[in-house]
Design a protein around this motif. Sequence first.
Motif, PDB file in Angstrom:
ATOM      1  N   ILE A 133     -26.931  13.634 -22.726  1.00  0.00           N
ATOM      2  CA  ILE A 133     -27.978  12.924 -22.010  1.00  0.00           C
ATOM      3  C   ILE A 133     -27.454  12.419 -20.665  1.00  0.00           C
ATOM      4  O   ILE A 133     -26.269  12.125 -20.520  1.00  0.00           O
ATOM      5  CB  ILE A 133     -28.582  11.762 -22.845  1.00  0.00           C
ATOM      6  N   THR A 134     -28.381  12.351 -19.708  1.00  0.00           N
ATOM      7  CA  THR A 134     -28.009  11.987 -18.339  1.00  0.00           C
ATOM      8  C   THR A 134     -28.112  10.476 -18.170  1.00  0.00           C
ATOM      9  O   THR A 134     -29.112   9.958 -17.683  1.00  0.00           O
ATOM     10  CB  THR A 134     -28.918  12.714 -17.326  1.00  0.00           C
ATOM     11  N   THR A 135     -27.078   9.793 -18.623  1.00  0.00           N
ATOM     12  CA  THR A 135     -27.010   8.350 -18.475  1.00  0.00           C
ATOM     13  C   THR A 135     -25.544   7.942 -18.499  1.00  0.00           C
ATOM     14  O   THR A 135     -24.689   8.716 -18.941  1.00  0.00           O
ATOM     15  CB  THR A 135     -27.801   7.635 -19.602  1.00  0.00           C
ATOM     16  N   VAL A 136     -25.246   6.746 -18.006  1.00  0.00           N
ATOM     17  CA  VAL A 136     -23.864   6.278 -17.980  1.00  0.00           C
ATOM     18  C   VAL A 136     -23.427   5.805 -19.362  1.00  0.00           C
ATOM     19  O   VAL A 136     -22.314   6.068 -19.806  1.00  0.00           O
ATOM     20  CB  VAL A 136     -23.699   5.154 -16.931  1.00  0.00           C
ATOM     21  N   GLU A 137     -24.332   5.126 -20.067  1.00  0.00           N
ATOM     22  CA  GLU A 137     -24.036   4.630 -21.407  1.00  0.00           C
ATOM     23  C   GLU A 137     -25.241   4.868 -22.303  1.00  0.00           C
ATOM     24  O   GLU A 137     -26.364   4.999 -21.814  1.00  0.00           O
ATOM     25  CB  GLU A 137     -23.716   3.127 -21.366  1.00  0.00           C
ATOM     26  N   ASP A 138     -25.018   4.916 -23.605  1.00  0.00           N
ATOM     27  CA  ASP A 138     -26.118   5.099 -24.541  1.00  0.00           C
ATOM     28  C   ASP A 138     -25.902   4.218 -25.765  1.00  0.00           C
ATOM     29  O   ASP A 138     -24.889   4.349 -26.459  1.00  0.00           O
ATOM     30  CB  ASP A 138     -26.236   6.570 -24.947  1.00  0.00           C
ATOM     31  N   ASP A 139     -26.874   3.344 -26.029  1.00  0.00           N
ATOM     32  CA  ASP A 139     -26.715   2.405 -27.146  1.00  0.00           C
ATOM     33  C   ASP A 139     -26.944   3.070 -28.506  1.00  0.00           C
ATOM     34  O   ASP A 139     -26.723   2.460 -29.543  1.00  0.00           O
ATOM     35  CB  ASP A 139     -27.638   1.185 -26.979  1.00  0.00           C
ATOM     36  N   MET A 140     -27.389   4.348 -28.496  1.00  0.00           N
ATOM     37  CA  MET A 140     -27.564   5.087 -29.754  1.00  0.00           C
ATOM     38  C   MET A 140     -26.357   5.988 -30.033  1.00  0.00           C
ATOM     39  O   MET A 140     -26.377   6.812 -30.930  1.00  0.00           O
ATOM     40  CB  MET A 140     -28.849   5.912 -29.703  1.00  0.00           C
ATOM     41  N   ASP A 141     -25.318   5.830 -29.207  1.00  0.00           N
ATOM     42  CA  ASP A 141     -24.061   6.556 -29.420  1.00  0.00           C
ATOM     43  C   ASP A 141     -24.205   8.074 -29.290  1.00  0.00           C
ATOM     44  O   ASP A 141     -23.458   8.824 -29.917  1.00  0.00           O
ATOM     45  CB  ASP A 141     -23.459   6.196 -30.790  1.00  0.00           C
ATOM     46  N   ARG A 142     -25.163   8.514 -28.471  1.00  0.00           N
ATOM     47  CA  ARG A 142     -25.287   9.941 -28.211  1.00  0.00           C
ATOM     48  C   ARG A 142     -24.313  10.338 -27.099  1.00  0.00           C
ATOM     49  O   ARG A 142     -23.874   9.497 -26.324  1.00  0.00           O
ATOM     50  CB  ARG A 142     -26.729  10.282 -27.792  1.00  0.00           C
ATOM     51  N   ARG A 143     -23.997  11.614 -27.031  1.00  0.00           N
ATOM     52  CA  ARG A 143     -23.061  12.088 -26.011  1.00  0.00           C
ATOM     53  C   ARG A 143     -23.718  12.033 -24.633  1.00  0.00           C
ATOM     54  O   ARG A 143     -24.874  12.450 -24.470  1.00  0.00           O
ATOM     55  CB  ARG A 143     -22.615  13.523 -26.325  1.00  0.00           C
ATOM     56  N   THR A 144     -22.990  11.531 -23.654  1.00  0.00           N
ATOM     57  CA  THR A 144     -23.521  11.444 -22.296  1.00  0.00           C
ATOM     58  C   THR A 144     -22.709  12.353 -21.372  1.00  0.00           C
ATOM     59  O   THR A 144     -21.587  12.756 -21.689  1.00  0.00           O
ATOM     60  CB  THR A 144     -23.477  10.006 -21.746  1.00  0.00           C
ATOM     61  N   VAL A 145     -23.284  12.633 -20.210  1.00  0.00           N
ATOM     62  CA  VAL A 145     -22.603  13.490 -19.228  1.00  0.00           C
ATOM     63  C   VAL A 145     -21.297  12.869 -18.740  1.00  0.00           C
ATOM     64  O   VAL A 145     -20.417  13.580 -18.248  1.00  0.00           O
ATOM     65  CB  VAL A 145     -23.522  13.803 -18.024  1.00  0.00           C
ATOM     66  N   MET A 146     -21.168  11.544 -18.894  1.00  0.00           N
ATOM     67  CA  MET A 146     -19.953  10.883 -18.418  1.00  0.00           C
ATOM     68  C   MET A 146     -18.712  11.357 -19.186  1.00  0.00           C
ATOM     69  O   MET A 146     -17.605  11.348 -18.656  1.00  0.00           O
ATOM     70  CB  MET A 146     -20.093   9.364 -18.524  1.00  0.00           C
ATOM     71  N   GLU A 147     -18.902  11.776 -20.434  1.00  0.00           N
ATOM     72  CA  GLU A 147     -17.778  12.308 -21.208  1.00  0.00           C
ATOM     73  C   GLU A 147     -17.205  13.566 -20.557  1.00  0.00           C
ATOM     74  O   GLU A 147     -16.009  13.834 -20.649  1.00  0.00           O
ATOM     75  CB  GLU A 147     -18.229  12.644 -22.637  1.00  0.00           C
ATOM     76  N   LEU A 148     -18.070  14.327 -19.920  1.00  0.00           N
ATOM     77  CA  LEU A 148     -17.664  15.609 -19.339  1.00  0.00           C
ATOM     78  C   LEU A 148     -16.909  15.438 -18.021  1.00  0.00           C
ATOM     79  O   LEU A 148     -16.172  16.337 -17.611  1.00  0.00           O
ATOM     80  CB  LEU A 148     -18.892  16.495 -19.122  1.00  0.00           C
ATOM     81  N   VAL A 149     -17.121  14.304 -17.342  1.00  0.00           N
ATOM     82  CA  VAL A 149     -16.520  14.112 -16.012  1.00  0.00           C
ATOM     83  C   VAL A 149     -15.539  12.943 -15.987  1.00  0.00           C
ATOM     84  O   VAL A 149     -15.186  12.449 -14.920  1.00  0.00           O
ATOM     85  CB  VAL A 149     -17.616  13.900 -14.929  1.00  0.00           C
ATOM     86  N   LYS A 150     -15.072  12.496 -17.177  1.00  0.00           N
ATOM     87  CA  LYS A 150     -14.229  11.294 -17.221  1.00  0.00           C
ATOM     88  C   LYS A 150     -12.908  11.461 -16.474  1.00  0.00           C
ATOM     89  O   LYS A 150     -12.318  10.486 -16.026  1.00  0.00           O
ATOM     90  CB  LYS A 150     -13.990  10.862 -18.667  1.00  0.00           C
ATOM     91  N   ALA A 151     -12.462  12.711 -16.300  1.00  0.00           N
ATOM     92  CA  ALA A 151     -11.212  12.940 -15.579  1.00  0.00           C
ATOM     93  C   ALA A 151     -11.415  13.108 -14.078  1.00  0.00           C
ATOM     94  O   ALA A 151     -10.459  13.263 -13.329  1.00  0.00           O
ATOM     95  CB  ALA A 151     -10.518  14.185 -16.138  1.00  0.00           C
ATOM     96  N   ALA A 152     -12.670  13.041 -13.637  1.00  0.00           N
ATOM     97  CA  ALA A 152     -12.974  13.358 -12.240  1.00  0.00           C
ATOM     98  C   ALA A 152     -12.607  12.235 -11.273  1.00  0.00           C
ATOM     99  O   ALA A 152     -12.265  12.498 -10.121  1.00  0.00           O
ATOM    100  CB  ALA A 152     -14.453  13.704 -12.088  1.00  0.00           C
ATOM    101  N   ALA A 153     -12.712  10.985 -11.722  1.00  0.00           N
ATOM    102  CA  ALA A 153     -12.532   9.884 -10.767  1.00  0.00           C
ATOM    103  C   ALA A 153     -12.140   8.604 -11.466  1.00  0.00           C
ATOM    104  O   ALA A 153     -12.588   8.326 -12.575  1.00  0.00           O
ATOM    105  CB  ALA A 153     -13.829   9.665  -9.988  1.00  0.00           C
ATOM    106  N   GLY A 154     -11.305   7.804 -10.773  1.00  0.00           N
ATOM    107  CA  GLY A 154     -11.016   6.455 -11.236  1.00  0.00           C
ATOM    108  C   GLY A 154     -12.165   5.524 -10.880  1.00  0.00           C
ATOM    109  O   GLY A 154     -12.383   4.500 -11.521  1.00  0.00           O
ATOM    110  N   GLU A 155     -12.912   5.907  -9.838  1.00  0.00           N
ATOM    111  CA  GLU A 155     -14.068   5.121  -9.412  1.00  0.00           C
ATOM    112  C   GLU A 155     -15.217   5.315 -10.410  1.00  0.00           C
ATOM    113  O   GLU A 155     -15.266   6.312 -11.125  1.00  0.00           O
ATOM    114  CB  GLU A 155     -14.531   5.564  -8.020  1.00  0.00           C
ATOM    115  N   ARG A 156     -16.128   4.385 -10.423  1.00  0.00           N
ATOM    116  CA  ARG A 156     -17.290   4.467 -11.316  1.00  0.00           C
ATOM    117  C   ARG A 156     -18.361   5.330 -10.647  1.00  0.00           C
ATOM    118  O   ARG A 156     -19.028   4.890  -9.714  1.00  0.00           O
ATOM    119  CB  ARG A 156     -17.825   3.057 -11.599  1.00  0.00           C
ATOM    120  N   ILE A 157     -18.509   6.547 -11.111  1.00  0.00           N
ATOM    121  CA  ILE A 157     -19.550   7.425 -10.579  1.00  0.00           C
ATOM    122  C   ILE A 157     -20.727   7.439 -11.544  1.00  0.00           C
ATOM    123  O   ILE A 157     -20.604   7.036 -12.707  1.00  0.00           O
ATOM    124  CB  ILE A 157     -19.024   8.856 -10.344  1.00  0.00           C
ATOM    125  N   TYR A 158     -21.862   7.897 -11.072  1.00  0.00           N
ATOM    126  CA  TYR A 158     -23.061   7.911 -11.916  1.00  0.00           C
ATOM    127  C   TYR A 158     -23.944   9.088 -11.511  1.00  0.00           C
ATOM    128  O   TYR A 158     -23.854   9.606 -10.396  1.00  0.00           O
ATOM    129  CB  TYR A 158     -23.823   6.587 -11.808  1.00  0.00           C
TER     130      TYR A 158
END
Length: 213
Positions: free
Chosen positions: A51-76
């Motif tokens: 899902i296209t969100t930074v966080e998910d309270d239902m514990d579903r996988r988000t796109v942020m998992e796929l790009v976690k190595a891309a930046a130390g900065e907080r991207i969205y």
Amino acid sequence: MIEAGEISVNGKVVKELGYQVKAGEVVRYGRRTLNPEKMVYVLLNKPKDFITTVEDDMDRRTVMELVKAAAGERIYPVGRLDRNTTGLLLLTNDGELAEKLTHPSNQIEKIYQVEINKPITTEDFEAIKNGVELEDGFIKPDEVSIITPDAQVIGIRIHSGRNRIVRRIFEKFGYDVTKLDRTVIAGLNKKELPRGQWRYLTEKEVIRLKYLV
């Protein structure tokens, strides 16, 4: 500029020289947001079931998992893709560019490949080309083409950023969209970018995006 009242913090003009900006505060010069972070621009070829969100309270996988190595900065994510929609998604910490790319008035071009559950009829194909009246207004694609001989894979080029717009166009005529893939956004394509992978935008691409809108 500070003494002239041209700088605001969290929407309030600050005229005090030496004011210490705290983490998370929004600093603007006129309408432009100032950001001390290094600007990061990441292009992701999104797979299904993220899902296209930074966080998910239902514990579903988000796109942020796929790009976690891309930046130390907080991207969205810039805009969104449905959970079952695949294809190109831009992520950045450049708020000014993100706002431009998502604002409806800028009408950023997107190209989708649409797979439907049955062959499209000539009548429906022509109707979609000529424009469709949906519940939130009229929409006319820039271009529509039949890609496969069985007439079940359609290419559509569109500028609208309205929610689920491509799926709703085909649903209007009784078609179920079985696969939806965004192949181009704002002139960026998926060339040499496998599903689930990401890359940084080149400097030339970033410049072109900034001048695009």
